[in-house]
Scaffold this motif. Structure first.
Motif, PDB file in Angstrom:
ATOM      1  N   ARG A 215      48.143  -4.589  13.448  1.00 33.57           N
ATOM      2  CA  ARG A 215      48.425  -3.479  14.358  1.00 33.57           C
ATOM      3  C   ARG A 215      49.908  -3.468  14.672  1.00 33.57           C
ATOM      4  O   ARG A 215      50.493  -4.526  14.954  1.00 33.57           O
ATOM      5  CB  ARG A 215      47.620  -3.629  15.660  1.00 33.57           C
ATOM      6  N   VAL A 216      50.527  -2.309  14.623  1.00 35.38           N
ATOM      7  CA  VAL A 216      51.957  -2.213  14.892  1.00 35.38           C
ATOM      8  C   VAL A 216      52.218  -2.382  16.389  1.00 35.38           C
ATOM      9  O   VAL A 216      51.360  -2.061  17.229  1.00 35.38           O
ATOM     10  CB  VAL A 216      52.531  -0.861  14.420  1.00 35.38           C
ATOM     11  N   TYR A 217      53.392  -2.894  16.711  1.00 37.30           N
ATOM     12  CA  TYR A 217      53.864  -2.882  18.106  1.00 37.30           C
ATOM     13  C   TYR A 217      54.338  -1.459  18.417  1.00 37.30           C
ATOM     14  O   TYR A 217      55.004  -0.817  17.591  1.00 37.30           O
ATOM     15  CB  TYR A 217      55.015  -3.868  18.284  1.00 37.30           C
ATOM     16  N   ALA A 218      53.970  -0.962  19.590  1.00 33.71           N
ATOM     17  CA  ALA A 218      54.358   0.408  19.951  1.00 33.71           C
ATOM     18  C   ALA A 218      54.891   0.461  21.377  1.00 33.71           C
ATOM     19  O   ALA A 218      54.391  -0.244  22.262  1.00 33.71           O
ATOM     20  CB  ALA A 218      53.165   1.352  19.804  1.00 33.71           C
ATOM     21  N   ARG A 219      55.909   1.309  21.584  1.00 38.14           N
ATOM     22  CA  ARG A 219      56.390   1.634  22.920  1.00 38.14           C
ATOM     23  C   ARG A 219      56.378   3.150  23.045  1.00 38.14           C
ATOM     24  O   ARG A 219      57.098   3.849  22.330  1.00 38.14           O
ATOM     25  CB  ARG A 219      57.805   1.108  23.146  1.00 38.14           C
ATOM     26  N   ILE A 220      55.505   3.617  23.929  1.00 41.85           N
ATOM     27  CA  ILE A 220      55.314   5.059  24.091  1.00 41.85           C
ATOM     28  C   ILE A 220      55.720   5.439  25.504  1.00 41.85           C
ATOM     29  O   ILE A 220      55.046   5.090  26.485  1.00 41.85           O
ATOM     30  CB  ILE A 220      53.847   5.447  23.823  1.00 41.85           C
ATOM     31  N   ASN A 221      56.861   6.107  25.630  1.00 44.82           N
ATOM     32  CA  ASN A 221      57.391   6.500  26.950  1.00 44.82           C
ATOM     33  C   ASN A 221      57.416   5.315  27.912  1.00 44.82           C
ATOM     34  O   ASN A 221      56.863   5.362  29.026  1.00 44.82           O
ATOM     35  CB  ASN A 221      56.561   7.654  27.530  1.00 44.82           C
TER      36      ASN A 221
END
Length: 361
Positions: free
Chosen positions: A341-347
């Motif tokens: 699973r990718v690391y994500a930063r959403i807002n």
């Protein structure tokens, strides 16, 4: 016809061997031509010709099958002894009991090693097959549903009859598992899921590491059919969620469901995981490139989104992950073997990634 049969039955004859190979080649070419030109006026007569060739070759095939020894035993021995292959496949030995099974088991294992190594081994395996009277056959292929047509590896005909493997748009259109839709993106996703589900049926080495199904280990789909059913149900459920999000045209919701979908696809793994430059690794990377399209769309809609595919040394990225899994085989000690699973930063909201890594011991 009588003289052809007499020549074919002469033992230790180079002329007989040449004729046999030629007949196998003609047989394979005619089968391929029938597939490409089903309405040809000679199609019916061609069936008769193929039956005659089959009758000529059949006694040879039956005679060669009179003992239980594998014709491809040399291929098995050399494959099992190759130390470079073990770096990517682990130390497990080939399990096949027949030549047809052995051919497919080896060709599928080559889908997990770097393409350069796979190409050289595929040519070597074909050379060994030809030495025992088999020829390459690209007309007898098991179709995996996908968004394009591609011969993954050929089958064999002659003294060894074995199916090859291909990707097939027709099989995707006819699939009853996940139907295609009007959305190009969803069609592509349906292609991946149909391929995964169908590949599970023929590949006993596949495992899953999907956290929502089982979070503590990498699980064999072959030895635990209940896990196989749950994994496939999770794939279909996530596809349906993604489909609804796309239809609602909510960019952030679509992105989140696509991240979940990408995780499910990348959680279908081998032990050790396939090399990133293998056929399997490159196929999964196509899915990840699709994910990046939705990141761009979310950013173009005014959001601040960043994702990161995690690789390299585990010590360098472990702060960005959660509930990781470790193996004691594959790659180098301390390295990330697969990004599930990718690391994500959403807002400004962070979502940890998840990886499989090689223990440092």
């Amino acid at each position: 016809m009588q003289h052809l049969r007499q020549l074919l039955e002469i033992e230790n004859s180079h002329l007989a061997q040449l004729l046999r190979f030629s007949l196998y080649g003609i047989q394979a070419s005619l089968k391929q031509a029938q597939t490409e030109f089903p309405l040809d006026p000679g199609a019916e007569l061609c069936d008769e010709v193929l039956q005659e060739i089959h009758a000529l070759l059949q006694p040879i095939s039956l005679k060669s099958n009179s003992n239980n020894e594998l014709k491809l035993s040399r291929l098995r021995e050399e494959f099992d002894a190759d130390k470079e292959l073990k770096l990517y496949l682990g130390n497990s030995q080939l399990q096949s009991q027949t030549d047809a099974e052995l051919w497919n088991e080896i060709q599928r294992k080559l889908l997990r090693v770097p393409e350069e190594l796979a190409t050289s081994w595929r040519q070597h395996s074909l050379t060994i097959a030809q030495e025992v009277g088999a020829v390459e056959d690209t007309s007898n292929l098991y179709p995996l549903p996908f968004i394009r047509d591609e011969i993954v590896y050929p089958g064999l005909s002659g003294t060894v009859e074995a199916k090859g493997l291909c990707l097939s748009q027709k099989a995707l259109i006819n699939s009853e598992i996940i139907q295609v839709s009007e959305s190009k993106d969803l069609n592509s996703l349906a292609g991946y899921l149909n391929l995964c589900i169908n590949f599970i049926e023929i590949e006993p080495d596949l495992h899953h590491a999907l956290k929502s199904v089982f979070s503590f280990d990498i699980v064999s789909l072959h030895s635990k059919p209940e896990q196989q059913n749950q994994y496939i149900e999770a794939l279909i459920h996530r596809f349906q969620r993604t489909q609804k999000a796309v239809e609602n045209t909510d960019e952030l919701l679509t992105l989140r469901t696509w991240i979940d979908m990408d995780e499910a696809i990348h959680s279908l793994v081998f032990v050790p995981p396939g090399d990133r430059y293998s056929w399997w690794g490159k196929l999964q990377q196509e899915s990840r490139r699709m994910l990046k399209k939705f990141v761009d769309r979310a950013n173009n809609a005014g959001n601040d989104v960043r994702i990161r595919q995690l690789s390299g040394l585990y010590a360098d990225i472990c702060a960005l992950t959660k509930d990781d899994l470790q193996l004691d085989c594959g790659g180098n000690p301390g390295e990330v073997l697969a990004c599930l699973r990718v690391y994500a930063r959403i807002n400004q909201e962070e979502s940890p990634g998840r990886v499989i890594f090689r223990s440092s011991r």
